[in-house]
Design an enzyme around this catalytic site. Sequence first.
Site, PDB file in Angstrom:
ATOM      1  CD  GLU A  55      -2.199   0.979   2.321  1.00  0.00           C
ATOM      2  OE1 GLU A  55      -3.139  -0.361   3.050  1.00  0.00           O
ATOM      3  OE2 GLU A  55      -2.677   1.908   3.298  1.00  0.00           O
TER       4      GLU A  55
ATOM      5  CE  LYS B  85      -1.943   1.226 -36.319  1.00  0.00           C
ATOM      6  NZ  LYS B  85      -1.636   2.014 -35.810  1.00  0.00           N
TER       7      LYS B  85
ATOM      8  NE  ARG C  60      -3.713  -0.161 -32.901  1.00  0.00           N
ATOM      9  CZ  ARG C  60      -2.438  -0.604 -31.920  1.00  0.00           C
ATOM     10  NH1 ARG C  60      -2.039  -1.901 -32.718  1.00  0.00           N
ATOM     11  NH2 ARG C  60      -1.758  -0.045 -32.081  1.00  0.00           N
TER      12      ARG C  60
ATOM     13  CG  ASP D   7       2.578  -0.309 -25.736  1.00  0.00           C
ATOM     14  OD1 ASP D   7       3.064  -0.759 -25.181  1.00  0.00           O
ATOM     15  OD2 ASP D   7       0.984  -0.577 -26.018  1.00  0.00           O
TER      16      ASP D   7
ATOM     17  N   GLY E 297       5.150  -1.853 -32.750  1.00  0.00           N
ATOM     18  CA  GLY E 297       4.293  -2.906 -34.127  1.00  0.00           C
ATOM     19  C   GLY E 297       4.434  -1.668 -34.688  1.00  0.00           C
TER      20      GLY E 297
HETATM   21  C1  R5P Z   1      -2.702   4.358 -32.328  1.00  0.00           C
HETATM   22  O1  R5P Z   1      -4.113   4.766 -32.417  1.00  0.00           O
HETATM   23  C2  R5P Z   1      -0.929   4.884 -31.501  1.00  0.00           C
HETATM   24  O2  R5P Z   1      -1.250   6.487 -31.756  1.00  0.00           O
HETATM   25  C3  R5P Z   1      -0.063   4.391 -31.849  1.00  0.00           C
HETATM   26  O3  R5P Z   1       0.589   4.491 -33.616  1.00  0.00           O
HETATM   27  C4  R5P Z   1       0.141   3.131 -31.394  1.00  0.00           C
HETATM   28  O4  R5P Z   1      -0.770   3.232 -29.622  1.00  0.00           O
HETATM   29  C5  R5P Z   1       1.818   2.347 -31.747  1.00  0.00           C
HETATM   30  O5  R5P Z   1       1.481   0.524 -30.946  1.00  0.00           O
HETATM   31  P1  R5P Z   1       2.483  -0.221 -31.154  1.00  0.00           P
HETATM   32  O6  R5P Z   1       3.876   0.756 -31.032  1.00  0.00           O
HETATM   33  O7  R5P Z   1       2.588  -0.953 -29.490  1.00  0.00           O
HETATM   34  O8  R5P Z   1       1.624  -0.438 -32.257  1.00  0.00           O
END
Ligand code: R5P
Length: 307
Positions: free
Chosen positions: A36, A188, A190, A218, A221
């Site tokens: 905590e 793109k 998803r 993130d 990808g």
């Molecule tokens: C998407 O809407 C965001 O702008 C980024 O392109 C995305 O979140 C990046 O995620 P990752 O690096 O896992 O593809």
Amino acid sequence: MMLLSGTANQPLSARIAAELDVPLCCVTIERFADGEIFVRIDENVRGRDVFIIQSTSAPAENIMELLLLIDAAQRASAARVTAVVPYFGYGRQDRKDQPRVAIGAKLLANLIVEAGADRVVSVDLHQHQLQAFFDIPVDHLYALPVFVEHYGKLSLEPLAVVASDVGAAKMARGYARRLGGEIAMIDKRRPAPNVAEVVSVVGDVEGKNCLIPDDMIDTGGTMVGAVEALKENGARDIYVCATHALLSGPAVERLSALPVKEVAVSDTVHVPEEKHWPGLRILSVAELLARAIHYIHDNESVSSLFE
Ligand code: R5P
């Protein structure tokens, strides 16, 4: 003015404090044996204009620290509490696009307001509309000037600024206007969270240097798909930039293997040493945030930062 920092990104807080020439307020942040979180502000904040710097990047404890610090400042009679959230994590969960999902961004905004924040400062929110999730003033800053200053020193003509998806188109237009390039876009799809599939490249990138700006990287990808598609379409040198370097999972391995000139990110999220590679460039938004804090404190126009 008092500057407080949570533990999410202390190097950035220190840089902001140095820019403002204001020391960071002493704060105790500890854990009980069960994990905590306990926070205590160790200096008098009564009647002060308090700025609490904390990104809500993972782990979720960073959010709890922010809420506890806001609560502590309010209960200690601060005159005003501003949550400075360089990276607003959970911003991607901004709508109910599937049955039985939470709208995490709205929930987090509610929590920050309910904890007692009087205003919020953030950088490159995932969507501009997230400002409306807060019923308090939000100063939405862009890291764009920091990146534009950097790329303006390089000779990038002929340049195509490439939006990595439809959502990034507005950001790409901003870069293209300032750097003087044409716009292209990656179409793109998803199929699942963190899985990006490139359908096609819209626009002419053949023989051009390409800059791909995004709000975040993130898993990497999206950038891998974009870079591969641009190379297949005859792009010359490729530059990748993103404000928030989440760099999770395979991101470092993927990005360090990309055929790009460099990957530039800002320091809204702390990138630990072990995630650095030679092609990574980290540009600081400390000066930008410091100026915003200074203007807010002095009741000056924050939008003048972008003029
Ligand atoms: C998407 O809407 C965001 O702008 C980024 O392109 C995305 O979140 C990046 O995620 P990752 O690096 O896992 O593809």
